[in-house]
Design a protein around this motif. Sequence first.
Motif, short mmCIF file in Angstrom:
data_model
loop_
_atom_site.label_atom_id
_atom_site.label_comp_id
_atom_site.label_asym_id
_atom_site.label_seq_id
_atom_site.Cartn_x
_atom_site.Cartn_y
_atom_site.Cartn_z
N LEU A 257 37.76 45.03 44.75
CA LEU A 257 37.28 44.41 43.52
C LEU A 257 38.45 43.78 42.78
CD1 LEU A 257 34.97 47.26 42.13
CD2 LEU A 257 34.22 45.20 43.35
N VAL A 258 38.17 42.72 42.05
CA VAL A 258 39.14 42.11 41.13
C VAL A 258 38.70 42.46 39.72
CG1 VAL A 258 40.21 39.97 40.36
CG2 VAL A 258 39.59 40.24 42.77
N LEU A 259 39.57 43.16 38.98
CA LEU A 259 39.22 43.70 37.66
C LEU A 259 40.09 43.04 36.59
CD1 LEU A 259 39.26 47.50 38.65
CD2 LEU A 259 37.34 45.90 38.82
N GLY A 260 39.47 42.30 35.68
CA GLY A 260 40.21 41.68 34.59
C GLY A 260 40.32 42.63 33.41
N TYR A 261 41.49 42.62 32.75
CA TYR A 261 41.67 43.48 31.58
C TYR A 261 42.10 42.73 30.33
CZ TYR A 261 46.51 43.25 33.36
OH TYR A 261 47.73 42.81 33.84
N GLY A 262 42.30 41.41 30.42
CA GLY A 262 42.86 40.66 29.31
C GLY A 262 41.97 40.58 28.08
#
Length: 284
Positions: A257-262
């Motif tokens: 998975l690609v998880l964004g946190y911005g």
Amino acid sequence: MVAGVAQALGLLAAVLRADGISEIAVEEPGSLGTRQHLRHGGLVTPPVPVDGDGIRVDALRSPAVLVTPAHQFPTGVVLGGERRRELMRWDGLIVEDDYDAEHRYDRPPVPALRAMLPERVVYAGSISKLLAPALRIGWMLVPARYQRDLVDAKRYADLGNAVLPQLVLGYLMASGELERHLRFLRRRHRQRRDAMIAALSRHLPDARVHGAAAGLHLMITFDARLSDVDLAVAVLAEGVKVQPLSWHRQLPGEPGLVLGYGARSPGEIEEGVRIIAEVRRSAP
């Protein structure tokens, strides 16, 4: 000046096709959106593997390649020194997407390839992840042989970007406000990055974390056999949006998975990772 890297790729695709270039190699795994823009522009996008040092230059067979050397998407790998020298010795056209170059936390900046090979590198970047995607301000520096054709392509596309946002950006740069804003973002994003790593350690201890030194996302991979697309769909049904790693592959590979946190607070990140872990445990 262009309306973001997306427009830069579209304009470049048209110019390259007119120059007899019908394909441009891309990183594997690599951005689905980038690949879609290039294909929409009529270019074939053969995949070239990425390892711990970046793109495998020895596997390049195309006349051109698109790379994200400062922070590879989605793995987060920085193009290594020896691999960088290999790429500079390679004799094709290099398109350098300066993706996430400003958002670095645990490593120094790396020089742009364009600085060393101005006549072989098309350099593109934007302020989408620095100020706001809605501003649609990007730039492209191109070898002299393509400059006139790209200027013509931009003129026929939209007659040029709006001037007022460019003037505002110029003021922010000249006044030092942009640099102050970037320092603030680095502190905030570092905290969010750390919150996501801690949450993954608690809730998904078997997941391998990639790309933590820079950027606005983490990539995680799993040893277990699972459909990352099905997992992403099930997680979305619970209100958490992630991207399956397989979206960004052209070749078979491990799920992830690609998880964004911005754009999320530490508390929201913790809850999101908890939900991902819960959905994964309940999956058949």
